[in-house]
Design a protein around this motif. Sequence first.
Motif, PDB file in Angstrom:
ATOM      1  N   ARG A 122       0.841  -1.200   0.000  1.00 20.43           N
ATOM      2  CA  ARG A 122       0.000   0.000   0.000  1.00 20.43           C
ATOM      3  C   ARG A 122       0.874   1.247   0.000  1.00 20.43           C
ATOM      4  NH1 ARG A 122      -4.081  -1.932   4.811  1.00 20.43           N
ATOM      5  NH2 ARG A 122      -5.317  -3.425   3.587  1.00 20.43           N
ATOM      6  N   PRO A 123       0.313   2.408  -0.395  1.00 22.81           N
ATOM      7  CA  PRO A 123       1.068   3.666  -0.325  1.00 22.81           C
ATOM      8  C   PRO A 123       1.568   3.932   1.092  1.00 22.81           C
ATOM      9  CG  PRO A 123      -0.909   3.952  -1.641  1.00 22.81           C
ATOM     10  CD  PRO A 123      -1.011   2.577  -1.030  1.00 22.81           C
ATOM     11  N   GLY A 124       2.743   4.503   1.194  1.00 23.14           N
ATOM     12  CA  GLY A 124       3.361   4.735   2.489  1.00 23.14           C
ATOM     13  C   GLY A 124       4.302   3.614   2.870  1.00 23.14           C
ATOM     14  N   ARG A 125       4.182   2.494   2.153  1.00 25.52           N
ATOM     15  CA  ARG A 125       5.072   1.349   2.360  1.00 25.52           C
ATOM     16  C   ARG A 125       5.721   1.053   1.009  1.00 25.52           C
ATOM     17  NH1 ARG A 125       0.049  -1.200   5.754  1.00 25.52           N
ATOM     18  NH2 ARG A 125       0.408  -0.019   7.658  1.00 25.52           N
ATOM     19  N   LEU A 126       5.828  -0.205   0.624  1.00 24.10           N
ATOM     20  CA  LEU A 126       6.436  -0.499  -0.674  1.00 24.10           C
ATOM     21  C   LEU A 126       5.567  -0.020  -1.834  1.00 24.10           C
ATOM     22  CD1 LEU A 126       7.993  -4.073  -0.190  1.00 24.10           C
ATOM     23  CD2 LEU A 126       9.122  -1.845  -0.136  1.00 24.10           C
ATOM     24  N   GLY A 127       4.315   0.284  -1.528  1.00 24.71           N
ATOM     25  CA  GLY A 127       3.406   0.754  -2.570  1.00 24.71           C
ATOM     26  C   GLY A 127       3.575   2.212  -2.939  1.00 24.71           C
ATOM     27  N   ASP A 128       4.506   2.934  -2.303  1.00 23.75           N
ATOM     28  CA  ASP A 128       4.752   4.330  -2.697  1.00 23.75           C
ATOM     29  C   ASP A 128       5.111   4.411  -4.174  1.00 23.75           C
ATOM     30  OD1 ASP A 128       4.160   5.917  -0.547  1.00 23.75           O
ATOM     31  OD2 ASP A 128       6.196   5.987   0.249  1.00 23.75           O
ATOM     32  N   VAL A 129       6.007   3.521  -4.601  1.00 23.28           N
ATOM     33  CA  VAL A 129       6.411   3.475  -6.013  1.00 23.28           C
ATOM     34  C   VAL A 129       6.509   2.012  -6.416  1.00 23.28           C
ATOM     35  CG1 VAL A 129       8.194   4.038  -7.713  1.00 23.28           C
ATOM     36  CG2 VAL A 129       7.752   5.605  -5.810  1.00 23.28           C
ATOM     37  N   LYS A 130       5.666   1.601  -7.375  1.00 30.22           N
ATOM     38  CA  LYS A 130       5.722   0.223  -7.871  1.00 30.22           C
ATOM     39  C   LYS A 130       6.145   0.244  -9.341  1.00 30.22           C
ATOM     40  CE  LYS A 130       1.498  -0.744  -6.340  1.00 30.22           C
ATOM     41  NZ  LYS A 130       0.251  -1.468  -6.002  1.00 30.22           N
ATOM     42  N   VAL A 131       7.187  -0.523  -9.638  1.00 23.80           N
ATOM     43  CA  VAL A 131       7.738  -0.532 -11.000  1.00 23.80           C
ATOM     44  C   VAL A 131       7.768  -1.964 -11.512  1.00 23.80           C
ATOM     45  CG1 VAL A 131       9.737  -0.006 -12.444  1.00 23.80           C
ATOM     46  CG2 VAL A 131       9.207   1.449 -10.465  1.00 23.80           C
ATOM     47  N   ILE A 132       7.087  -2.219 -12.621  1.00 22.62           N
ATOM     48  CA  ILE A 132       7.156  -3.540 -13.225  1.00 22.62           C
ATOM     49  C   ILE A 132       8.375  -3.584 -14.144  1.00 22.62           C
ATOM     50  CG2 ILE A 132       5.575  -2.896 -15.100  1.00 22.62           C
ATOM     51  CD1 ILE A 132       4.649  -5.884 -15.048  1.00 22.62           C
ATOM     52  N   VAL A 133       9.204  -4.587 -13.925  1.00 23.75           N
ATOM     53  CA  VAL A 133      10.386  -4.785 -14.772  1.00 23.75           C
ATOM     54  C   VAL A 133      10.085  -6.015 -15.613  1.00 23.75           C
ATOM     55  CG1 VAL A 133      12.886  -5.083 -14.814  1.00 23.75           C
ATOM     56  CG2 VAL A 133      11.813  -3.839 -12.926  1.00 23.75           C
TER      57      VAL A 133
END
Length: 255
Positions: free
Chosen positions: A169-180
């Motif tokens: 979620r935002p505020g955790r790892l969900g701040d920036v999610k990047v699909i490689v």
Amino acid sequence: HIATGEEKARMLEENWNVLIGMDSVKRELIKVSESFESSRARPIHGILLFGPAGTGKTALALGYAAWLGLYRGFTVIVVKTGELMREGARVAAWHLELIFKVARALQPSVIVIDEVESIGMRRSLTDRESYYLTTVLLQNIDGVGSRRDKVLVIGTTNNIDALDEALIRPGRLGDVKVIVDKPNPELVKSIITGIANRMGVKLAGEVLETASKVIETGAEAESLVNCIAVKATTDVKQQLACLAGVTTGLKAYGL
């Protein structure tokens, strides 16, 4: 492990500088670092790099961390989940707490956790101790001490569905999610050529064309070029045989 200046320079050279076809992702990640310079905005707390195996997520994470260390003055901490979990989830949780305490004491800092699903599994699917470990990770990324802590966590995973929903979620790892994701054939050509040039390997044209239609990841591209280097030949048939190295290993080397 806290990376030394020499280690950060090596990480930058071996990871960030050699990544091909990720210029736009690199630019976006560099922009993320600007959040740590703002006096008004909450710093980014987490970045999740996810996608198929072998696409360069680990290299991107380590390279970006090294970039932050060398150009933004970040303390770089690399967590090896295999070593962390060696003595079980409870001990791992204790070590995780210490890692974040060090990161806060030496901020701005960045913590790289490869295969983050190992310590952040869905709590509904785990035992009691693993549930506790995931909770500890969540609380520390949240910045229980202060939401203004300049501590960034970069996690990589091949299996985003295995991660606890609260973790992304935002505020955790969900701040920036990047699909490689897997590269297209033209990008595969560039990756193979770049690796070959770096290793001083001459590629036959037929190999490059055929390989771009078969190879799907940077890891496979490196395996191909390494096979050709080991064979130390430019014979077209022998080079093409190295494509089998992607799946059959030693047979492709003629061993």
